[in-house]
Design an enzyme around this catalytic site. Structure first.
Site, PDB file in Angstrom:
ATOM      1  N   HIS A 275      34.346  35.125  41.009  1.00 53.39           N
ATOM      2  CA  HIS A 275      34.472  34.744  42.424  1.00 53.39           C
ATOM      3  C   HIS A 275      35.269  33.438  42.496  1.00 53.39           C
ATOM      4  CE1 HIS A 275      33.289  34.754  46.643  1.00 53.39           C
ATOM      5  NE2 HIS A 275      33.165  33.445  46.523  1.00 53.39           N
TER       6      HIS A 275
ATOM      7  N   ASN B  89      43.656  39.131  36.888  1.00 46.91           N
ATOM      8  CA  ASN B  89      42.512  38.859  36.002  1.00 46.91           C
ATOM      9  C   ASN B  89      42.407  39.932  34.923  1.00 46.91           C
ATOM     10  OD1 ASN B  89      40.693  36.461  36.685  1.00 46.91           O
ATOM     11  ND2 ASN B  89      41.187  37.303  38.691  1.00 46.91           N
TER      12      ASN B  89
HETATM   13  C1  GRF Z   1      40.492  36.954  42.397  1.00 54.98           C
HETATM   14  O1  GRF Z   1      40.715  35.798  43.128  1.00 54.98           O
HETATM   15  C2  GRF Z   1      39.016  37.147  42.195  1.00 54.98           C
HETATM   16  O2  GRF Z   1      38.318  35.952  42.106  1.00 54.98           O
HETATM   17  C3  GRF Z   1      38.615  37.857  43.446  1.00 54.98           C
HETATM   18  O3  GRF Z   1      39.688  38.728  43.707  1.00 54.98           O
HETATM   19  C4  GRF Z   1      40.895  38.217  43.155  1.00 54.98           C
HETATM   20  C5  GRF Z   1      41.472  39.274  42.270  1.00 54.98           C
HETATM   21  O4  GRF Z   1      42.783  38.979  41.889  1.00 54.98           O
HETATM   22  N1  GRF Z   1      37.317  38.445  43.305  1.00 54.98           N
HETATM   23  P1  GRF Z   1      43.500  39.836  40.766  1.00 54.98           P
HETATM   24  O5  GRF Z   1      43.559  41.281  41.250  1.00 54.98           O
HETATM   25  O6  GRF Z   1      42.723  39.697  39.492  1.00 54.98           O
HETATM   26  O7  GRF Z   1      44.874  39.245  40.663  1.00 54.98           O
END
Ligand code: GRF
Length: 212
Positions: free
Chosen positions: A120, A25
């Site tokens: 989330h 993300n």
């Molecule tokens: C994502 O699925 C987010 O929704 C959750 O943790 C994960 C993080 O993944 N809160 P990344 O580190 O961004 O790949």
């Protein structure tokens, strides 16, 4: 974010992304903000992680971003002090949580005037709260027989997944889905949703409230 006169084209809002995982993300947000055609109202100026070995730390190095690592062994008060010092040093206006597995202290939320967002991997208020992270979320969705799931961007308050919902993207649950299949489809939705939800929040917040 200083007031309605704050022009994000010349003074973008400065974001710190907090994560403990792969950082996909964070990568999507940084990439989006550096794509000229998006005319991003924000820049990413700091990465905060709970582990020096997390993928988000190598992602930060790739993009030349400063990183603050808050090791578990640091007493909580010291973690807060280091965070506040880094916010000062990098002039952080807003925090975007992305898979951050630690509680955020009220002092940290106050330091950015409550501008703390989280993503989330479900359609909140469904499948949020204690224990609902990672594969557990997707397993619960599959067990329930729901026809859809998705991603939610929301404000962070003391009740973790209960803050005001800012944006959601839905995905269809396929009959043969495993938790892993669903996780991948939801994660792709997260990568589309989070950058644009941040931009929309900033554009609205900056022009709405004189007190920001
Ligand atoms: C994502 O699925 C987010 O929704 C959750 O943790 C994960 C993080 O993944 N809160 P990344 O580190 O961004 O790949």
């Amino acid at each position: 974010m200083t007031g309605p006169e704050h022009d994000t084209t010349t003074m973008p809002v400065r974001i710190a992304i907090f994560g403990s995982g792969a950082g996909s993300n964070a990568r999507a947000i940084v990439t989006w903000s550096r794509t000229a055609s998006n005319a991003s109202p924000f820049t990413v100026d700091l990465i905060v992680s709970t582990s020096a070995n997390a993928g988000i730390v190598s992602m930060a190095a790739e993009f030349g971003l400063p990183v603050l690592v808050l090791e578990k062994t640091l007493p909580p008060g010291e973690q807060t002090l280091r965070l506040l010092a880094a916010f000062n040093q990098y002039h952080i206006d807003l925090v975007a949580l992305a898979g951050y597995l630690r509680r955020i202290e009220p002092e940290v939320i106050n330091a950015v005037h409550g501008h703390v967002l989280n993503i989330h991997p479900s359609l909140l208020p469904k499948y949020g709260g204690r224990g609902m992270y990672g594969a557990a979320v997707h397993r619960a969705v599959l067990d329930s027989g729901d026809a859809e799931s998705g991603a939610t961007v929301h404000m962070v308050n003391a009740q973790y997944d209960e803050g005001h919902i800012l944006a959601q993207e839905r995905v269809t649950v396929q009959p043969q889905d495993t938790a892993d299949d669903l996780a991948k489809r939801v994660l792709a939705a997260e990568h589309r949703l989070y950058p644009s939800a941040l931009a929309a929040y900033i554009r609205t917040a900056v022009y709405r409230a004189a007190s920001l």
